[in-house]
Design an enzyme around this catalytic site. Structure first.
Site, PDB file in Angstrom:
ATOM      1  N   GLU A  91       0.818  -1.221   0.000  1.00 30.88           N
ATOM      2  CA  GLU A  91       0.000   0.000   0.000  1.00 30.88           C
ATOM      3  C   GLU A  91       0.848   1.266   0.000  1.00 30.88           C
ATOM      4  OE1 GLU A  91      -3.042  -2.159   3.145  1.00 30.88           O
ATOM      5  OE2 GLU A  91      -2.441  -0.091   3.491  1.00 30.88           O
TER       6      GLU A  91
ATOM      7  N   CYS B   6       3.001   8.253   1.806  1.00 31.87           N
ATOM      8  CA  CYS B   6       3.405   7.271   2.817  1.00 31.87           C
ATOM      9  C   CYS B   6       3.654   5.964   2.075  1.00 31.87           C
ATOM     10  CB  CYS B   6       2.241   7.171   3.803  1.00 31.87           C
ATOM     11  SG  CYS B   6       2.432   5.885   5.000  1.00 31.87           S
TER      12      CYS B   6
ATOM     13  N   CYS C  71       4.988  -7.555   7.864  1.00 39.49           N
ATOM     14  CA  CYS C  71       5.987  -7.118   8.853  1.00 39.49           C
ATOM     15  C   CYS C  71       6.116  -8.202   9.911  1.00 39.49           C
ATOM     16  CB  CYS C  71       5.559  -5.806   9.504  1.00 39.49           C
ATOM     17  SG  CYS C  71       6.752  -5.209  10.729  1.00 39.49           S
TER      18      CYS C  71
ATOM     19  N   CYS D 125       3.446  -5.602  16.289  1.00 38.54           N
ATOM     20  CA  CYS D 125       2.897  -4.623  17.236  1.00 38.54           C
ATOM     21  C   CYS D 125       1.399  -4.893  17.354  1.00 38.54           C
ATOM     22  CB  CYS D 125       3.152  -3.198  16.751  1.00 38.54           C
ATOM     23  SG  CYS D 125       4.903  -2.858  16.483  1.00 38.54           S
TER      24      CYS D 125
ATOM     25  N   CYS E  20      -1.440  -3.097  15.098  1.00 36.68           N
ATOM     26  CA  CYS E  20      -1.148  -2.833  13.687  1.00 36.68           C
ATOM     27  C   CYS E  20      -1.634  -3.960  12.768  1.00 36.68           C
ATOM     28  CB  CYS E  20       0.361  -2.650  13.530  1.00 36.68           C
ATOM     29  SG  CYS E  20       0.875  -2.472  11.822  1.00 36.68           S
TER      30      CYS E  20
ATOM     31  N   GLU F  43       8.841  -2.664   8.253  1.00 37.23           N
ATOM     32  CA  GLU F  43       9.829  -1.948   9.061  1.00 37.23           C
ATOM     33  C   GLU F  43      11.024  -1.625   8.145  1.00 37.23           C
ATOM     34  OE1 GLU F  43      10.513  -0.455  12.107  1.00 37.23           O
ATOM     35  OE2 GLU F  43      12.399  -0.177  11.063  1.00 37.23           O
TER      36      GLU F  43
ATOM     37  N   SER G 296       8.813   5.136  16.451  1.00 37.36           N
ATOM     38  CA  SER G 296       7.497   4.703  16.914  1.00 37.36           C
ATOM     39  C   SER G 296       7.652   4.299  18.371  1.00 37.36           C
ATOM     40  CB  SER G 296       7.005   3.535  16.054  1.00 37.36           C
ATOM     41  OG  SER G 296       6.616   4.038  14.795  1.00 37.36           O
TER      42      SER G 296
ATOM     43  N   HIS H  72       5.154   4.925  21.237  1.00 35.88           N
ATOM     44  CA  HIS H  72       3.872   4.334  21.648  1.00 35.88           C
ATOM     45  C   HIS H  72       3.725   4.038  23.129  1.00 35.88           C
ATOM     46  CE1 HIS H  72       3.247   4.331  17.448  1.00 35.88           C
ATOM     47  NE2 HIS H  72       3.910   3.242  17.171  1.00 35.88           N
TER      48      HIS H  72
ATOM     49  N   HIS I 222      -6.249   3.810  14.858  1.00 32.56           N
ATOM     50  CA  HIS I 222      -7.204   3.428  13.817  1.00 32.56           C
ATOM     51  C   HIS I 222      -7.803   2.091  14.228  1.00 32.56           C
ATOM     52  CE1 HIS I 222      -9.053   2.601  10.019  1.00 32.56           C
ATOM     53  NE2 HIS I 222      -8.655   3.766   9.540  1.00 32.56           N
TER      54      HIS I 222
ATOM     55  N   CYS J 113      -1.882   1.795   7.959  1.00 27.03           N
ATOM     56  CA  CYS J 113      -0.961   0.708   7.770  1.00 27.03           C
ATOM     57  C   CYS J 113      -1.577  -0.687   7.601  1.00 27.03           C
ATOM     58  CB  CYS J 113      -0.093   0.780   9.024  1.00 27.03           C
ATOM     59  SG  CYS J 113       1.407  -0.067   8.987  1.00 27.03           S
TER      60      CYS J 113
HETATM   61  N1  SAH Z   1       7.390  -0.162  10.991  1.00 28.31           N
HETATM   62  C1  SAH Z   1       7.625   1.227  11.071  1.00 28.31           C
HETATM   63  C2  SAH Z   1       7.017   2.003   9.931  1.00 28.31           C
HETATM   64  C3  SAH Z   1       5.655   1.572   9.486  1.00 28.31           C
HETATM   65  S1  SAH Z   1       4.346   1.677  10.692  1.00 28.31           S
HETATM   66  C4  SAH Z   1       7.138   1.766  12.395  1.00 28.31           C
HETATM   67  O1  SAH Z   1       6.421   1.078  13.086  1.00 28.31           O
HETATM   68  O2  SAH Z   1       7.532   2.881  12.710  1.00 28.31           O
HETATM   69  C5  SAH Z   1       3.979   3.388  10.537  1.00 28.31           C
HETATM   70  C6  SAH Z   1       3.106   3.973  11.626  1.00 28.31           C
HETATM   71  O3  SAH Z   1       1.764   3.488  11.538  1.00 28.31           O
HETATM   72  C7  SAH Z   1       3.630   3.658  13.017  1.00 28.31           C
HETATM   73  O4  SAH Z   1       3.938   4.834  13.733  1.00 28.31           O
HETATM   74  C8  SAH Z   1       2.474   2.904  13.592  1.00 28.31           C
HETATM   75  O5  SAH Z   1       2.357   3.146  14.918  1.00 28.31           O
HETATM   76  C9  SAH Z   1       1.269   3.419  12.840  1.00 28.31           C
HETATM   77  N2  SAH Z   1       0.124   2.528  13.013  1.00 28.31           N
HETATM   78  C10 SAH Z   1       0.097   1.195  12.891  1.00 28.31           C
HETATM   79  N3  SAH Z   1      -1.128   0.705  13.194  1.00 28.31           N
HETATM   80  C11 SAH Z   1      -1.887   1.774  13.511  1.00 28.31           C
HETATM   81  C12 SAH Z   1      -3.248   1.928  13.924  1.00 28.31           C
HETATM   82  N4  SAH Z   1      -4.049   0.874  14.077  1.00 28.31           N
HETATM   83  N5  SAH Z   1      -3.696   3.177  14.175  1.00 28.31           N
HETATM   84  C13 SAH Z   1      -2.893   4.246  14.026  1.00 28.31           C
HETATM   85  N6  SAH Z   1      -1.608   4.168  13.646  1.00 28.31           N
HETATM   86  C14 SAH Z   1      -1.093   2.951  13.392  1.00 28.31           C
HETATM   87 FE1  SF4 Z   2       5.560  -3.532  11.817  1.00 26.02          FE
HETATM   88 FE2  SF4 Z   2       5.460  -0.854  12.150  1.00 26.02          FE
HETATM   89 FE3  SF4 Z   2       3.214  -2.339  12.120  1.00 26.02          FE
HETATM   90 FE4  SF4 Z   2       4.891  -2.518  14.200  1.00 26.02          FE
HETATM   91  S1  SF4 Z   2       3.720  -0.686  13.555  1.00 26.02           S
HETATM   92  S2  SF4 Z   2       3.925  -4.246  13.150  1.00 26.02           S
HETATM   93  S3  SF4 Z   2       6.859  -2.310  13.151  1.00 26.02           S
HETATM   94  S4  SF4 Z   2       4.625  -2.050  10.435  1.00 26.02           S
END
Ligand code: SAH
Ligand code: SF4
Length: 380
Positions: free
Chosen positions: A126, A139, A146, A150, A153, A195, A249, A251, A321, A364
């Site tokens: 995406e 983006c 991945c 997390c 995500c 990542e 990130s 969190h 989200h 994401c």
């Molecule tokens: N893996 C890297 C880059 C991709 S994720 C990282 O984690 O930094 C990019 C961003 O999307 C991250 O900051 C992550 O926290 C955010 N993200 C993932 N799932 C999400 C969700 N359900 N709601 C809001 N942001 C989210």
């Molecule tokens: Fe991977 Fe980033 Fe999603 Fe964490 S937030 S699972 S590192 S894509």
């Protein structure tokens, strides 16, 4: 603020930690054969010059070819009508230009556009284009899936599929420019699927393609790499001479709290990540997804203030989200405002990111998950 209910602090047991792909991978799984578009502009110019020299072509020909890769891209050499037809045919044979197939594009009411691209082996990735005034931020994805899991995500839940090649990453920009040069992004963030710092060789080349004038010519300060804190990758990024921006990130404001949300904390603990972030000359950003009862109390805000002040970092607060994690609840909008105000009152620059494109699953990994769900429903 959320989190007053003691029960909501109970965190389900962590899933088993999946094997993390190495930062310098051997591209074994269906990675595409390298093409001109997988090279830096300098390396591509060298390959084209050697090819032109074999054919005793005049030097000005090479100067005509290079801009057709990224600056004024063509979908195939046939479209480069300034070149003689036999030369175009030879180029298409010797240097075929790969494409990403557009599987879907969704337009949100707020102008956000979400693209789902199909790769040569059927993998789906995406990109999201977010217009805001004169700025167009794209983006982009760095991996299919991945490995890091997390808990909030959608991409994490899908698991790791494979690394993307440089062409597949920079190609997300190239496809937009091919469709309409006016859509060329002014800013690029590596915040799509995957990542980036677990795919360093491809990211390293992609950063060069994005930044060089012979590539897309996007200023380093307009390119942000987002990471959970893969320390070897952070060191490699910090060693580059350009001042690319880093987003961490975060969190959660402590190692113990972070572990509940991000299994990677066990391998690269917060303190070590912050130490590695100290090598960046430009101001860094903390990304912080607000999740009710997990990381959004006043005490969390105060701990976050401590980290942000220590690192001179600004904080991006992101509403969760809901599509990413069925079991988690977003912090209520008023509580998000209070959390942000608390940071600001203590001298930390905090921005609440609007959840752009909520109506088109623009977070994401969600479009891919949704598309696959629909396909399964159809094939049943
Ligand atoms: N893996 C890297 C880059 C991709 S994720 C990282 O984690 O930094 C990019 C961003 O999307 C991250 O900051 C992550 O926290 C955010 N993200 C993932 N799932 C999400 C969700 N359900 N709601 C809001 N942001 C989210
Ligand atoms: Fe991977 Fe980033 Fe999603 Fe964490 S937030 S699972 S590192 S894509």
């Amino acid at each position: 603020m959320g989190g007053s209910d003691g029960k909501s602090r109970l965190v389900p047991p962590l899933p088993p930690f999946p094997p993390i792909p190495p930062i310098f991978p051997r591209m074994t799984r269906a990675a595409p054969a390298p093409t001109l578009l997988d090279l830096t502009p300098d390396a591509a110019a060298e390959a084209l010059s050697a090819w032109a020299a074999e054919r005793k072509l005049p030097a000005y020909r090479v100067r005509q070819l290079l801009p057709r890769l990224w600056q004024r891209p063509v979908g195939s050499w046939q479209e480069a009508t300034e070149l003689p037809a036999p030369l175009r045919a030879e180029l298409d044979r010797d240097f075929p230009l790969p494409r990403l197939a557009q599987e879907t594009v969704q337009l949100s009411a707020d102008g956000t556009r979400k693209y789902l691209w199909k790769l040569h082996d059927g993998e789906l990735i995406e990109s999201v284009l977010i217009p805001s005034g004169a700025r167009r931020t794209l983006c982009i994805s760095s991996q299919a899936g991945c490995a890091l899991g997390c808990v909030f995500c959608a991409t994490g839940r899908m698991g790791f599929r494979r690394n993307l090649g440089a062409f597949e990453i920079a190609g997300q920009i190239r496809e937009l420019v091919l469709a309409d040069p006016a859509d060329k992004p002014t800013n690029v963030v590596f915040m799509g699927m995957g990542e980036p710092l677990l795919n360093w060789p491809a990211i390293d080349t992609t950063l060069t393609i994005l930044n060089r004038p012979e590539g897309f010519g996007i200023g380093a300060r307009h390119i942000t790499v987002s990471t959970v804190g893969i320390i070897p990758g952070m060191d490699a990024l910090a060693a580059r001479p350009e001042q690319f921006r880093l987003a961490i990130s975060l969190h959660a404001p402590s190692s113990a709290r972070r572990r509940d949300l991000m299994p990677i904390e066990k391998k690269y603990p917060l303190e070590d990540v912050l130490r590695a972030a100290g090598a960046f000359r430009k101001r860094i950003t903390f990304e912080y997804v607000l999740i009710a009862g997990k990381n959004d109390t006043e005490a969390d805000a105060d701990e976050l203030v401590g980290l942000a002040r220590r690192m001179g970092a600004m904080v991006n607060l992101l509403p969760l989200h809901p599509g990413g994690a069925p079991g988690l609840t977003p912090t209520a909008p008023l509580a998000i405002r209070d959390f942000a105000d608390r940071l600001r009152a203590r001298g930390v620059e905090a921005v609440v990111r609007r959840s752009r494109g909520l109506d088109i699953s623009a977070a994401c990994g969600q479009l891919r998950v949704e598309t696959e769900r629909k396909k399964r429903a159809v094939s049943r």
